[in-house]
Write a protein that holds these residues in place. Structure first.
Motif, PDB file in Angstrom:
ATOM      1  N   VAL A 162     -49.791 -20.880  -3.516  1.00 22.18           N
ATOM      2  CA  VAL A 162     -49.015 -22.071  -3.857  1.00 22.18           C
ATOM      3  C   VAL A 162     -47.834 -21.619  -4.705  1.00 22.18           C
ATOM      4  N   VAL A 163     -46.618 -21.964  -4.291  1.00 20.46           N
ATOM      5  CA  VAL A 163     -45.410 -21.558  -4.995  1.00 20.46           C
ATOM      6  C   VAL A 163     -44.538 -22.784  -5.204  1.00 20.46           C
ATOM      7  N   ALA A 164     -43.584 -22.636  -6.123  1.00 17.77           N
ATOM      8  CA  ALA A 164     -42.579 -23.672  -6.348  1.00 17.77           C
ATOM      9  C   ALA A 164     -41.226 -23.108  -5.941  1.00 17.77           C
ATOM     10  N   ALA A 165     -40.347 -23.963  -5.416  1.00 20.23           N
ATOM     11  CA  ALA A 165     -39.031 -23.517  -4.980  1.00 20.23           C
ATOM     12  C   ALA A 165     -38.050 -24.669  -5.079  1.00 20.23           C
ATOM     13  N   ASP A 166     -36.772 -24.327  -5.131  1.00 19.81           N
ATOM     14  CA  ASP A 166     -35.768 -25.384  -5.138  1.00 19.81           C
ATOM     15  C   ASP A 166     -35.363 -25.711  -3.695  1.00 19.81           C
ATOM     16  N   PRO A 167     -34.619 -26.793  -3.470  1.00 17.19           N
ATOM     17  CA  PRO A 167     -34.327 -27.237  -2.099  1.00 17.19           C
ATOM     18  C   PRO A 167     -33.521 -26.249  -1.268  1.00 17.19           C
ATOM     19  N   ALA A 168     -32.938 -25.221  -1.861  1.00 13.26           N
ATOM     20  CA  ALA A 168     -32.144 -24.264  -1.096  1.00 13.26           C
ATOM     21  C   ALA A 168     -32.976 -23.156  -0.475  1.00 13.26           C
ATOM     22  N   LEU A 169     -34.288 -23.232  -0.576  1.00 10.71           N
ATOM     23  CA  LEU A 169     -35.132 -22.152  -0.075  1.00 10.71           C
ATOM     24  C   LEU A 169     -34.957 -21.887   1.424  1.00 10.71           C
ATOM     25  N   PRO A 170     -34.906 -22.908   2.309  1.00  4.89           N
ATOM     26  CA  PRO A 170     -34.779 -22.591   3.740  1.00  4.89           C
ATOM     27  C   PRO A 170     -33.582 -21.704   4.056  1.00  4.89           C
ATOM     28  N   THR A 171     -32.445 -21.963   3.411  1.00  2.00           N
ATOM     29  CA  THR A 171     -31.268 -21.138   3.661  1.00  2.00           C
ATOM     30  C   THR A 171     -31.459 -19.742   3.085  1.00  2.00           C
ATOM     31  N   ALA A 172     -32.104 -19.642   1.924  1.00  2.33           N
ATOM     32  CA  ALA A 172     -32.269 -18.348   1.271  1.00  2.33           C
ATOM     33  C   ALA A 172     -33.177 -17.418   2.058  1.00  2.33           C
ATOM     34  N   VAL A 173     -34.195 -17.974   2.731  1.00  2.00           N
ATOM     35  CA  VAL A 173     -35.106 -17.141   3.520  1.00  2.00           C
ATOM     36  C   VAL A 173     -34.661 -17.065   4.976  1.00  2.00           C
ATOM     37  N   ARG A 174     -33.503 -17.646   5.273  1.00  2.00           N
ATOM     38  CA  ARG A 174     -32.953 -17.675   6.633  1.00  2.00           C
ATOM     39  C   ARG A 174     -33.942 -18.301   7.601  1.00  2.00           C
ATOM     40  N   GLY A 175     -34.568 -19.379   7.148  1.00  2.00           N
ATOM     41  CA  GLY A 175     -35.539 -20.089   7.971  1.00  2.00           C
ATOM     42  C   GLY A 175     -35.045 -21.472   8.361  1.00  2.00           C
ATOM     43  N   THR A 176     -35.867 -22.176   9.113  1.00  2.00           N
ATOM     44  CA  THR A 176     -35.539 -23.533   9.558  1.00  2.00           C
ATOM     45  C   THR A 176     -36.775 -24.415   9.427  1.00  2.00           C
ATOM     46  N   VAL A 177     -36.547 -25.674   9.154  1.00  2.00           N
ATOM     47  CA  VAL A 177     -37.636 -26.650   9.109  1.00  2.00           C
ATOM     48  C   VAL A 177     -37.914 -27.076  10.537  1.00  2.00           C
ATOM     49  N   THR A 178     -39.066 -26.673  11.052  1.00  2.00           N
ATOM     50  CA  THR A 178     -39.389 -26.955  12.453  1.00  2.00           C
ATOM     51  C   THR A 178     -39.891 -28.370  12.660  1.00  2.00           C
ATOM     52  N   THR A 179     -40.508 -28.941  11.642  1.00  2.00           N
ATOM     53  CA  THR A 179     -41.048 -30.301  11.740  1.00  2.00           C
ATOM     54  C   THR A 179     -40.848 -30.996  10.414  1.00  2.00           C
ATOM     55  N   GLY A 180     -40.391 -32.253  10.463  1.00  2.00           N
ATOM     56  CA  GLY A 180     -40.226 -33.021   9.237  1.00  2.00           C
ATOM     57  C   GLY A 180     -38.961 -32.618   8.487  1.00  2.00           C
ATOM     58  N   ARG A 181     -39.093 -32.496   7.172  1.00  2.00           N
ATOM     59  CA  ARG A 181     -37.948 -32.188   6.321  1.00  2.00           C
ATOM     60  C   ARG A 181     -38.402 -31.360   5.137  1.00  2.00           C
ATOM     61  N   PHE A 182     -37.422 -30.823   4.413  1.00  2.00           N
ATOM     62  CA  PHE A 182     -37.707 -30.121   3.170  1.00  2.00           C
ATOM     63  C   PHE A 182     -37.492 -31.108   2.023  1.00  2.00           C
ATOM     64  N   PHE A 183     -38.231 -30.949   0.954  1.00  2.00           N
ATOM     65  CA  PHE A 183     -38.059 -31.880  -0.162  1.00  2.00           C
ATOM     66  C   PHE A 183     -36.666 -31.745  -0.754  1.00  2.00           C
ATOM     67  N   ASP A 184     -36.184 -32.831  -1.357  1.00  2.00           N
ATOM     68  CA  ASP A 184     -34.809 -32.853  -1.863  1.00  2.00           C
ATOM     69  C   ASP A 184     -34.805 -33.141  -3.360  1.00  2.00           C
ATOM     70  N   THR A 185     -33.600 -33.320  -3.902  1.00  2.00           N
ATOM     71  CA  THR A 185     -33.477 -33.567  -5.354  1.00  2.00           C
ATOM     72  C   THR A 185     -34.127 -34.879  -5.757  1.00  2.00           C
ATOM     73  N   GLY A 186     -34.189 -35.851  -4.835  1.00  2.00           N
ATOM     74  CA  GLY A 186     -34.874 -37.109  -5.153  1.00  2.00           C
ATOM     75  C   GLY A 186     -36.356 -36.892  -5.380  1.00  2.00           C
ATOM     76  N   ASP A 187     -36.980 -36.102  -4.502  1.00  2.00           N
ATOM     77  CA  ASP A 187     -38.403 -35.793  -4.677  1.00  2.00           C
ATOM     78  C   ASP A 187     -38.636 -35.041  -5.982  1.00  2.00           C
ATOM     79  N   ILE A 188     -37.692 -34.144  -6.314  1.00 11.61           N
ATOM     80  CA  ILE A 188     -37.845 -33.376  -7.554  1.00 11.61           C
ATOM     81  C   ILE A 188     -37.699 -34.287  -8.765  1.00 11.61           C
ATOM     82  N   GLY A 189     -36.701 -35.153  -8.728  1.00 13.13           N
ATOM     83  CA  GLY A 189     -36.481 -36.047  -9.869  1.00 13.13           C
ATOM     84  C   GLY A 189     -37.627 -37.020 -10.087  1.00 13.13           C
ATOM     85  N   ARG A 190     -38.291 -37.449  -9.007  1.00 11.15           N
ATOM     86  CA  ARG A 190     -39.392 -38.425  -9.129  1.00 11.15           C
ATOM     87  C   ARG A 190     -40.746 -37.748  -9.296  1.00 11.15           C
TER      88      ARG A 190
END
Length: 435
Positions: A162-190
């Motif tokens: 289990v790790v924590a990451a900021d919303p820029a992780l997909p770009t940093a690992v050169r990956g893509t979200v295959t299903t759904g979405r990645f969490f955003d600043t709204g999820d982090i703030g709430r």
């Protein structure tokens, strides 16, 4: 007064001897030595080559194959090495990681790197993307379940990180979200209890779709899966992890401090970013951070190209040796067939040097023609192969331009022994030899 008698001429000297006619070759040089005009030598050698066109063509093919193979192998090897190293550069030479030390348990010291500090790294010249991560030994092996139902005799959980990451992780690992979405600043703030699964973690847990808002359970808590991250080209181990927003991970798992910062740079900017990133993340404490940067790949490039070129150079030289032997063999056969001609030339006054020079000129001409044709074919093949593979052709012009000279030298060396053998023939023995 000059008295002319029958059978005499005014120019005849005393003693009744006629003056000697100049030897074959035209003129006399220093020390009264006969010599051949280079133009005459070239024309005679060319005539000798053209006198047997089929044999000359077949002999030239040996040099064509040798020179052509040499140019092709070195050209294709250089092109392939450049392509291999280019891909190696693109995948590894742009990745920089900054590692922050993990504070001891119970430490009250403020975090060395905060989540907001990554923004300073993104503003550095040459940085294309950057993302912060937080992990620890306590969260590297967590029992994660896809449901909270406990059935006797069955195992429905997996041990995942289990790790924590900021919303820029997909770009940093050169990956893509295959299903759904990645969490955003709204999820982090709430402080939302949401999670993103790496594709291997999702497969292990049996989750392939997030439209029904599946949940995962660990540490007695549930987290809604909002997306699956795949296509990792960096940090492959995250593919078997559960990724949480920073605020949620701090509240639920105790992951409060950034432990790693992943940075992607432009090609050639990694060394500069590696020096500047620690200062941007922790000014005044940059020496406490560990930077993992790619090594200088110039030596690796030279090593790869040198190894590949060396391998194919041996093959090209073997082909060239075969061509040399072919020229030498045919030239020797030609000398044996032209014994009568050699004897006649010697009887007419040609010197040993002139006979040797003629056969050397013939073999050198054959080598030169083979070098020109072989170099031309080699360049065409290298460019064609690069075009088919959509590569950038790499060919040393010195090799292409020097190939004809190499062919001439090959012909010269191949003709040494046959020409010396022709020069050592005595006129009387040569004329008596059967034709």
């Amino acid at each position: 007064m000059t008295v002319r008698t029958h059978g005499t001429s005014p120019s005849r000297p005393a003693g009744g001897q006629r003056p000697r006619a100049p030897r074959h070759g035209g003129r006399r040089g220093r020390g009264d030595r006969p010599w051949t005009d280079p133009r005459d030598l070239w024309s005679e050698s060319l005539a000798g080559v053209l006198a047997r066109p089929v044999r000359s063509v077949l002999t030239t093919l040996g040099t064509v194959l040798g020179i052509g193979t040499l140019v092709i192998t070195i050209g294709v090897a250089s092109t392939a090495a450049n392509q291999i190293v280019g891909r190696f550069d693109a995948l590894t030479a742009t990745s920089v990681s900054v590692v922050a030390p993990t504070p001891p348990p119970g430490s009250l010291d403020p975090p060395l790197v905060r989540w907001t500090d990554v923004e300073a790294v993104r503003r550095l010249a040459g940085v294309e993307s950057a993302a912060a991560l937080s992990d620890s030994q306590n969260t590297s092996n967590v029992q994660v379940k896809a449901n909270d139902v406990v059935a006797p005799g069955t195992v429905n959980g997996q041990t995942l990180a289990v790790v924590a990451a900021d919303p820029a992780l997909p770009t940093a690992v050169r990956g893509t979200v295959t299903t759904g979405r990645f969490f955003d600043t709204g999820d982090i703030g709430r402080h939302e209890r949401v999670a993103v699964l790496g594709y291997q973690a999702a497969r292990l847990l049996g989750i392939a779709d997030v439209r029904d808002a599946p949940a995962v359970f660990f540490n007695g808590q549930s987290f809604t899966v909002v997306g699956i991250l795949g296509g990792f080209r960096r940090e492959q181990r995250l593919s078997a992890s559960v990724i949480l927003p920073p605020t949620t991970a701090a509240d639920r798992m105790g992951l409060k401090q950034v432990t790693r910062v992943l940075v992607n740079t432009s090609l050639g900017a990694a060394a500069q970013v590696a020096r500047q990133a620690p200062i941007a993340l922790a000014p005044g404490h940059e020496e406490r951070l560990t930077v993992l940067a790619p090594p200088d790949l110039s030596r690796a490039r030279k090593g790869v190209e040198g190894d590949v070129n060396g391998l194919f150079l041996v093959l090209g030289l073997v082909s060239l040796v075969v061509g040399t032997i072919g020229i030498a063999n045919v030239t020797l056969v030609t000398v044996m067939e032209r014994v009568g001609e050699i004897g006649l030339r010697r009887a007419l006054g040609a010197s040993r040097r002139q006979v040797a020079a003629q056969f050397l000129a013939e073999s050198t001409t054959i080598g030169l023609l083979g070098g020109v044709v072989g170099a031309t074919l080699g360049v065409v093949v290298v460019v064609s192969v690069a075009g088919v593979k959509q590569w950038t052709p790499v060919l040393d012009l010195r090799l292409a331009l020097g190939a004809p000279v190499t062919g001439a030298l090959v012909g010269l060396l191949a003709g040494l022994y046959p020409s010396l053998r022709a020069a050592r023939m005595e006129p009387v023995d040569a004329l008596r030899a059967p034709s």
